[in-house]
Design a protein around this motif. Structure first.
Motif, PDB file in Angstrom:
ATOM      1  N   SER A 147      14.052   4.252   3.775  1.00  0.00           N
ATOM      2  CA  SER A 147      12.878   4.052   4.612  1.00  0.00           C
ATOM      3  C   SER A 147      12.014   2.873   4.171  1.00  0.00           C
ATOM      4  CB  SER A 147      12.037   5.321   4.637  1.00  0.00           C
ATOM      5  OG  SER A 147      10.940   5.172   5.496  1.00  0.00           O
ATOM      6  N   GLU A 148      11.450   2.930   2.962  1.00  0.00           N
ATOM      7  CA  GLU A 148      10.497   1.908   2.535  1.00  0.00           C
ATOM      8  C   GLU A 148      10.768   1.469   1.105  1.00  0.00           C
ATOM      9  OE1 GLU A 148       6.369   2.710   3.236  1.00  0.00           O
ATOM     10  OE2 GLU A 148       6.812   4.038   4.893  1.00  0.00           O
ATOM     11  N   VAL A 149      10.136   0.354   0.751  1.00  0.00           N
ATOM     12  CA  VAL A 149      10.238  -0.169  -0.607  1.00  0.00           C
ATOM     13  C   VAL A 149       8.827  -0.565  -1.072  1.00  0.00           C
ATOM     14  CG1 VAL A 149      10.730  -2.532   0.166  1.00  0.00           C
ATOM     15  CG2 VAL A 149      11.466  -1.793  -2.110  1.00  0.00           C
ATOM     16  N   GLN A 150       8.598  -0.437  -2.339  1.00  0.00           N
ATOM     17  CA  GLN A 150       7.309  -0.819  -2.926  1.00  0.00           C
ATOM     18  C   GLN A 150       7.119  -2.326  -2.786  1.00  0.00           C
ATOM     19  OE1 GLN A 150       7.331  -0.591  -7.207  1.00  0.00           O
ATOM     20  NE2 GLN A 150       5.169  -0.057  -7.275  1.00  0.00           N
ATOM     21  N   LYS A 151       5.912  -2.726  -2.384  1.00  0.00           N
ATOM     22  CA  LYS A 151       5.593  -4.148  -2.315  1.00  0.00           C
ATOM     23  C   LYS A 151       4.453  -4.413  -3.288  1.00  0.00           C
ATOM     24  CE  LYS A 151       4.917  -8.024   0.734  1.00  0.00           C
ATOM     25  NZ  LYS A 151       4.767  -8.512   2.088  1.00  0.00           N
ATOM     26  N   LEU A 152       4.671  -5.323  -4.195  1.00  0.00           N
ATOM     27  CA  LEU A 152       3.696  -5.638  -5.234  1.00  0.00           C
ATOM     28  C   LEU A 152       2.626  -6.588  -4.706  1.00  0.00           C
ATOM     29  CD1 LEU A 152       6.254  -6.161  -8.135  1.00  0.00           C
ATOM     30  CD2 LEU A 152       5.018  -4.068  -7.539  1.00  0.00           C
TER      31      LEU A 152
END
Length: 193
Positions: A147-152
């Protein structure tokens, strides 16, 4: 912060898949909770193909929440990007990597959160993640949808991935309703598949 995946299919949208030079068409159904309640963790869609797709094996979905625990290793898969800045990939290579479950779904949150050397990347959305059911890693079940990925804050992608679990009540309700409405059988849900 997290970056929501792009909407890959619309509710009632058409899809075409080409396999061994044969084109298969279908119609997709999205979870109404994804948009109606703005719950991005209900990131589920299924597509009913107009004819049987000729493949040698099908994956089995996992509906048993007790198989998943924090610290358990699962297999991420996808065709997405290969670099932290979201570039690379786009070469039709299917990539896999083992990660560890950090958090499990709770309440209205359907996400399995993972971290490790592998992470989701743009282009992986909608793909499967698997749990091996044997120590030899020969048998597996599909536990989630990418679904999603961490964005820094610097714009790069982090090492946390967010996977929509297939064993939550929300997922089970969506899968069961779709199967009943379409008459399609799902391995792991329907008998005689």
């Amino acid at each position: 912060t997290r970056r929501s995946s792009d909407l890959c299919v619309s509710d009632g949208g058409a899809i075409d898949i080409t396999l061994a030079q044969t084109v298969y068409t279908g119609t997709c159904t999205r979870s109404n909770l994804y948009n109606a309640t703005n719950n991005s963790s209900a990131d589920y869609a299924l597509c009913l193909m107009s004819s049987d797709v000729s493949v040698s094996a099908y994956e089995t979905i996992n509906l048993d929440q007790t198989l998943l625990r924090a610290g358990t290793e699962i297999l991420l898969t996808g065709f997405g990007c290969t670099r932290d800045d979201g570039s690379g990939g786009d070469d039709h290579n299917y990539r896999v990597g083992e990660v560890t479950i950090g958090k499990l779904p709770a309440g209205t949150n359907n996400y399995i959160t993972t971290s490790g050397e592998a992470a989701l990347c743009y282009g992986d959305s909608g793909g499967p993640a698997f749990l091996y059911s044997d120590s030899a890693k020969k048998q597996r079940v599909q536990v989630s949808v990418n679904s999603e990925v961490q964005k820094l804050q610097n714009g790069n992608l982090g090492d946390e991935s967010y996977l929509s679990s297939l064993s939550t009540p929300v997922a089970k309700a969506f899968l069961s309703a779709w199967s009943s409405q379409t008459g399609a059988r799902l391995c792991g849900l329907s008998s005689n598949t």
